[in-house]
Enzyme design. Structure first.
Site, mmCIF file in Angstrom:
data_model
loop_
_atom_site.group_PDB
_atom_site.id
_atom_site.type_symbol
_atom_site.label_atom_id
_atom_site.label_comp_id
_atom_site.label_asym_id
_atom_site.label_seq_id
_atom_site.Cartn_x
_atom_site.Cartn_y
_atom_site.Cartn_z
ATOM 1 C CB CYS A 181 -0.767 0.050 1.325
ATOM 2 S SG CYS A 181 -1.786 1.527 1.326
ATOM 3 C CB CYS B 102 0.587 1.315 4.452
ATOM 4 S SG CYS B 102 -1.004 0.988 4.302
#
Length: 278
Positions: A56, A59
């Site tokens: 991600c 993230c």
């Protein structure tokens, strides 16, 4: 000498770079790692938990801020942790993670979702100024330790097991995809039958069935309001029957009295008629 000095400058830069990289990798992270086995430690104390995935981009951008926020954990008396949803599918099922990254605050087993800005300063203010009190906690029905979320966690783990088994059948054993689907369909039907039999057995043990007897319909007693007129009608009928029987007996007695008189008359009339003929 000039040539030697030109060689020493890039060499010193390379040494400094290697030392910095080694120091960065050798530094101990203050972020704790939660798994399906140790997640119950969240139920005690104050925690900030991040749910992330390695692939991600959002993230990855959050990681430096999260690491620097974790360095303030001891001063704020809060534990900072993270969960990799690609490896801990059971925890992602307990919290119903639908977006990444997701951040939760936990205080003595009471969970709240953090929806504020994702910077170190905002994280620190959220804990130090107790801004989490303004956030509505997650209902106990949907809490990670509830029966509902425990079941959801088991379903998530089951889905991962099915996916792993499917890849094993197809890639390792060489079974066609449709053959793998047939195996899972047969297993689903068989497990449903077994579960149904177990439920019937348990229900029969807890509530044994009884043979039903035909219910007798209760006779309805007449209400006192209608009982008196019925009694009067019955008495009148009985009186009429008595009158009829009396009249019949009188008629029979009258007929019996008339029959001997007519016989006497015939006897008396018989000789007189004989004399007249003579």
């Amino acid at each position: 000498m000039a040539h030697l000095g030109r060689l020493l400058v890039p060499l010193a830069a390379l040494v400094l770079l290697l030392w910095a990289v080694r120091g960065a990798h050798g530094r101990r992270s203050n972020v704790r790692v939660l798994t399906d086995e140790n997640w119950t430690s969240l139920l005690e104390g104050e925690w900030m938990i991040e749910f992330y995935a390695p692939w991600c981009p959002a993230c990855q951008n959050l990681q430096p801020e999260w690491e620097s926020f974790a360095e303030w954990g001891e001063d704020l008396e809060v534990k900072v942790a993270k969960v990799d949803v690609t490896e801990q599918t059971g925890l992602s099922g307990r919290f119903i993670i639908t977006a990444l990254p997701s951040i939760y605050h936990c205080k003595d087993g009471e969970f709240r979702r953090y929806l504020g800005p994702r910077t170190k300063k905002d994280f620190i203010n959220f804990i130090s100024e107790k801004e989490w009190k303004n956030v509505e906690p997650v209902s106990s029905w949907f809490g990670p330790s509830s029966v509902l979320m425990t079941t959801m966690s088991a379903l998530f783990q089951l889905s991962v097991y099915i996916r792993t088994s499917h890849s094993y059948f197809v890639h390792d054993l060489g079974i066609p995809a449709w053959g793998s689907y047939l195996v899972f369909a047969f297993a689903t039907v068989l497990s449903g039958l077994l579960l149904g039999l177990c439920m019937i057995f348990v229900a029969d043990c807890l509530c044994p069935s009884k043979r039903r007897r035909p219910q007798q319909q209760p006779t309805k007693k007449p209400s006192p309001e209608f009982s008196q007129p019925l009694k009067k009608v019955e008495e009148e009928q009985e009186a009429d029957e008595e009158d009829v029987s009396e009249e019949e007996t009188e008629n029979r007695e009258g007929e019996s009295k008339d029959t001997p008189q007519s016989g006497l008359r015939q006897r008396c009339v018989g000789p007189s008629s004989a004399t007249d003929k003579s």
